[in-house]
Scaffold this motif. Structure first.
Motif, mmCIF file in Angstrom:
data_model
loop_
_atom_site.group_PDB
_atom_site.id
_atom_site.type_symbol
_atom_site.label_atom_id
_atom_site.label_comp_id
_atom_site.label_asym_id
_atom_site.label_seq_id
_atom_site.Cartn_x
_atom_site.Cartn_y
_atom_site.Cartn_z
ATOM 1 N N LEU A 269 0.622 36.423 -29.709
ATOM 2 C CA LEU A 269 0.170 35.812 -30.957
ATOM 3 C C LEU A 269 -0.059 34.310 -30.819
ATOM 4 N N LEU A 270 0.795 33.635 -30.040
ATOM 5 C CA LEU A 270 0.732 32.183 -29.918
ATOM 6 C C LEU A 270 -0.070 31.692 -28.719
ATOM 7 N N ASP A 271 -0.512 32.605 -27.868
ATOM 8 C CA ASP A 271 -1.344 32.206 -26.744
ATOM 9 C C ASP A 271 -2.603 31.538 -27.292
ATOM 10 N N PRO A 272 -3.029 30.387 -26.775
ATOM 11 C CA PRO A 272 -2.570 29.695 -25.574
ATOM 12 C C PRO A 272 -1.679 28.482 -25.846
ATOM 13 N N VAL A 273 -0.987 28.436 -26.983
ATOM 14 C CA VAL A 273 -0.153 27.271 -27.301
ATOM 15 C C VAL A 273 1.323 27.616 -27.279
ATOM 16 N N ASP A 274 1.685 28.680 -26.565
ATOM 17 C CA ASP A 274 3.073 29.132 -26.523
ATOM 18 C C ASP A 274 3.955 28.173 -25.725
ATOM 19 N N VAL A 275 3.404 27.581 -24.677
ATOM 20 C CA VAL A 275 4.177 26.729 -23.774
ATOM 21 C C VAL A 275 4.138 25.277 -24.238
ATOM 22 N N TYR A 276 5.289 24.626 -24.211
ATOM 23 C CA TYR A 276 5.364 23.207 -24.568
ATOM 24 C C TYR A 276 6.385 22.521 -23.670
ATOM 25 N N SER A 277 6.413 21.189 -23.714
ATOM 26 C CA SER A 277 7.314 20.400 -22.879
ATOM 27 C C SER A 277 8.443 19.852 -23.732
ATOM 28 N N GLU A 278 9.668 19.924 -23.217
ATOM 29 C CA GLU A 278 10.834 19.519 -23.994
ATOM 30 C C GLU A 278 11.856 18.827 -23.101
ATOM 31 N N VAL A 279 12.509 17.788 -23.629
ATOM 32 C CA VAL A 279 13.623 17.140 -22.944
ATOM 33 C C VAL A 279 14.896 17.855 -23.362
ATOM 34 N N PHE A 280 15.635 18.395 -22.410
ATOM 35 C CA PHE A 280 16.784 19.237 -22.715
ATOM 36 C C PHE A 280 17.871 18.490 -23.464
ATOM 37 N N ASP A 281 18.226 17.301 -22.998
ATOM 38 C CA ASP A 281 19.285 16.528 -23.650
ATOM 39 C C ASP A 281 18.849 15.070 -23.746
ATOM 40 N N PRO A 282 18.519 14.584 -24.944
ATOM 41 C CA PRO A 282 18.024 13.209 -25.083
ATOM 42 C C PRO A 282 19.057 12.143 -24.767
ATOM 43 N N TYR A 283 20.333 12.513 -24.627
ATOM 44 C CA TYR A 283 21.367 11.532 -24.326
ATOM 45 C C TYR A 283 21.662 11.427 -22.828
ATOM 46 N N VAL A 284 20.984 12.219 -22.020
ATOM 47 C CA VAL A 284 21.131 12.117 -20.569
ATOM 48 C C VAL A 284 20.004 11.234 -20.047
ATOM 49 N N PRO A 285 20.330 10.074 -19.441
ATOM 50 C CA PRO A 285 19.290 9.147 -18.984
ATOM 51 C C PRO A 285 18.344 9.789 -17.980
ATOM 52 N N ARG A 286 17.074 9.443 -18.133
ATOM 53 C CA ARG A 286 16.030 9.876 -17.195
ATOM 54 C C ARG A 286 15.978 11.391 -17.032
#
Length: 212
Positions: free
Chosen positions: A87-104
């Motif tokens: 249903l969401l293809d082709p926008v199913d995949v996205y980029s995410e930072v797992f933990d914003p409090y872990v530097p870099r």
């Protein structure tokens, strides 16, 4: 549903456990309905609304004092996951930072379809406790899994959905996904290679996003 409120009539509908259970059951039912694809034109806005409401329930759980279960008792979302992937293809995949409090911290590739399946799995686990009368275990599990898994997962999916809506409402094309792959760091092939330049004409109709 026959037991729409999921609780005994003798229980106060304003009771914390009852209101949490009703909210979670409503989310589970609603997301299952969306996954069927009967109304693809409203899929993304509807998911945006449902996840936002679920996170309000999660916030109540997170702000509450710790729940302690009376006893430790532990009790198929593959089809739902696959439905949303289509249903969401082709926008199913996205980029995410797992933990914003872990530097870099390096961004990782995620899938909205995987997120929804993981959230449903956690919520159903607690619902099994609740329906069997283990209310304290249900609240403990929902609170614990909100803080450890489904809360962050729902927040990430919400950001992705909100960003998708914003791209369309503000008439901004999506950048190329650049080979994002949720299976491995060194991707053997580019995931959704054509998804990067999705314009309003391509996703507004199928995903229920309307220009203003």
């Amino acid at each position: 549903m026959s037991d729409a409120t999921l609780h005994d009539a003798k229980r106060d509908p304003d009771d914390f456990a009852v209101s949490v259970a009703d909210s979670i059951e409503s989310f589970i039912v609603a997301v299952a309905e969306v996954s069927r694809g009967d109304e693809p034109d409203s899929a993304v806005p509807f998911l945006l609304l449902e996840i936002s409401q679920l996170l309000l329930t999660g916030g109540r759980l997170g702000a509450h004092e710790d729940f302690l279960p009376d006893e430790r008792y532990e009790p198929d979302v593959d089809e739902l996951r696959e439905r949303f992937a289509r249903l969401l293809d082709p926008v199913d995949v996205y980029s995410e930072v797992f933990d914003p409090y872990v530097p870099r911290t390096a961004p990782v590739a995620c899938r909205i379809s995987d997120d929804l399946a993981d959230i449903i799995t956690d919520l159903r686990h607690g619902m099994a406790h609740y329906r069997d009368g283990r209310v304290s275990e249900a609240l403990w599990w929902w609170q614990f899994s909100y803080l450890s898994n489904w809360g962050p997962t729902a927040s990430a999916a919400l950001r992705a959905l909100q960003s998708l809506v914003a791209h369309v409402r503000l008439d901004q094309p999506l950048d190329e996904l650049g080979g994002l792959d949720t299976d491995s760091v060194a991707a053997e092939e580019r995931l959704a290679e054509e998804a990067g330049r999705v314009m309003e004409a391509e996703i507004a109709g199928p995903l229920g996003l309307r220009g203003v």
